[in-house]
Design a protein around this motif. Structure first.
Motif, short mmCIF file in Angstrom:
data_model
loop_
_atom_site.label_atom_id
_atom_site.label_comp_id
_atom_site.label_asym_id
_atom_site.label_seq_id
_atom_site.Cartn_x
_atom_site.Cartn_y
_atom_site.Cartn_z
N ILE A 1 -3.25 4.27 7.77
CA ILE A 1 -4.46 3.88 7.08
C ILE A 1 -5.66 4.16 7.98
N ASN A 2 -5.73 3.51 9.14
CA ASN A 2 -6.93 3.61 10.00
C ASN A 2 -7.19 5.02 10.51
N VAL B 1 -8.99 7.11 7.99
CA VAL B 1 -10.39 6.76 7.78
C VAL B 1 -11.25 7.66 8.66
N LYS C 1 0.82 -1.21 0.00
CA LYS C 1 0.00 0.00 0.00
C LYS C 1 0.85 1.26 0.00
N GLN D 1 -8.88 5.75 1.94
CA GLN D 1 -7.64 5.30 2.57
C GLN D 1 -6.49 6.13 2.01
N ASN E 1 -10.83 2.24 -1.10
CA ASN E 1 -11.65 2.58 0.05
C ASN E 1 -12.00 1.34 0.87
N LYS E 2 -12.18 1.55 2.15
CA LYS E 2 -12.51 0.46 3.06
C LYS E 2 -13.72 0.88 3.89
#
Length: 244
Positions: free
Chosen positions: A225-226, A229, A120, A211, A205-206
Motif C-alpha cells: 500500500i504505502n 503511494v 484490502k 492505493q 485513495n489515501k
C-alpha cells in the motif's frame, strides 16, 4: 435497492438472493452497500450485513455468457490472493468453485470487516478496474464489472512484476487465461489521461493518492500500500505510454 434498504428507517433486516455468478461469489458477501455518483464507482455507501445469503446456481442457467465471464474474473482473483486451487478455474468447471469462492470471501471479510487491513487484498485489480469500468460506463463498448477487474488484474500483475519482483511466470499465465476468455473486449476510445483522472477519485485513495494491491510472492498474504503511494504520486500519463 440494497443501498436504499439500509437507509430506510435506519436499516431493515434483509436476505440476499444473488442471481449472477459475480453476486454469488463476491458482491452479495461482505456487507458493502454502495452506489455510483457522477460516473464514479461506489462513491456513496455504508456497511450492513444480510441476515442470510441464499446461493442457488439454478439461476445461472439463463445467465448470458458475458455475465458468466464477469463473475469468473472475480473468482480468479482468489487464485492470486488466497487459494491456488482457483488456477484450475475455467468456464466448464466454475460451478465446482462457487461455494469455495463464497467462503473465501466470507473468511477474509470476517477477519477485517471494515477494511482496515487484510480485507484490502480483495481490491486486487480494482483500482485500475474501477477506473476502466467508469470510463466506459456510458459508452456503447461498455465493460462489465468483472471485465474491468480482469483488465485491472492484468495491469496489477504487470506492475507487481515490474516494481515488486513478482515472478514473471504469473503474468504470462494470466495473459494466456485472459486472452482465452476476454479477447473479445473492445477498448476503442481508451484515453489514459481520463483513466488517471478517475483513479485520482477512487474511494480507496489515501491522502489524495491512489492505493494499489500488488503482489510480492503468492500466498504469503503480503500486499503493498504505502510503497505505491509514493510510486503513483510521480506517475503521469506521459511517463506510462509503454503500459498502454
Amino acid at each position: 435497492l440494497e443501498f436504499r434498504r439500509v437507509l430506510f428507517r435506519s436499516g431493515i433486516d434483509f436476505i440476499n438472493v444473488p442471481t449472477t455468478l459475480l453476486a454469488m461469489t463476491d458482491a452479495s458477501i461482505g456487507g458493502k452497500n454502495g452506489i455510483n455518483f457522477r460516473n464514479r464507482k461506489n462513491q456513496i455507501g455504508l456497511f450492513s450485513i444480510p441476515k442470510s445469503i441464499i446461493i442457488n446456481p439454478f439461476f445461472l442457467k439463463t445467465l448470458p455468457q458475458r455475465d458468466l465471464l464477469s463473475g469468473l474474473a472475480e473468482m480468479m482473483k482468489y487464485a492470486f490472493i488466497a487459494d491456488a486451487s482457483f488456477f484450475d478455474l475455467n468456464t466448464d468447471n466454475y460451478l465446482d468453485f462457487i461455494e469455495k469462492a463464497a467462503t473465501t470471501k466470507d473468511d477474509i471479510v470476517n477477519l477485517d470487516f471494515k477494511e482496515s487491513g487484510l480485507r484490502k487484498m480483495l481490491n486486487f485489480g480494482h483500482t485500475i478496474g474501477h477506473a476502466l469500468e467508469a470510463f466506459y460506463l456510458d459508452k456503447d463498448n461498455y465493460l462489465t464489472h468483472g471485465e474491468a477487474v480482469a483488465l485491472g488484474m492484468y495491469s496489477s500483475l504487470f506492475l507487481s512484476v515490474k516494481y515488486c519482483g513478482l515472478d514473471e511466470k504469473w503474468l504470462f499465465f494470466y495473459e494466456l487465461w485472459f486472452k482465452g476468455n476476454y479477447n473479445f473486449l473492445n477498448l476503442k476510445g481508451f484515453d489514459l489521461e481520463s483513466i488517471f483522472s478517475l483513479i485520482s477519485h477512487d474511494k480507496k485513495n489515501k491522502g489524495g493518492k491512489p492505493q494499489f494491491v500488488l503482489l510480492i510472492h503468492l500466498y504469503d498474504q503480503k500486499y503493498y500500500i504505502n510503497f505505491f503511494v509514493k510510486f503513483f504520486s510521480g506517475l503521469s500519463p506521459s511517463s506510462t505510454s509503454s503500459i498502454k
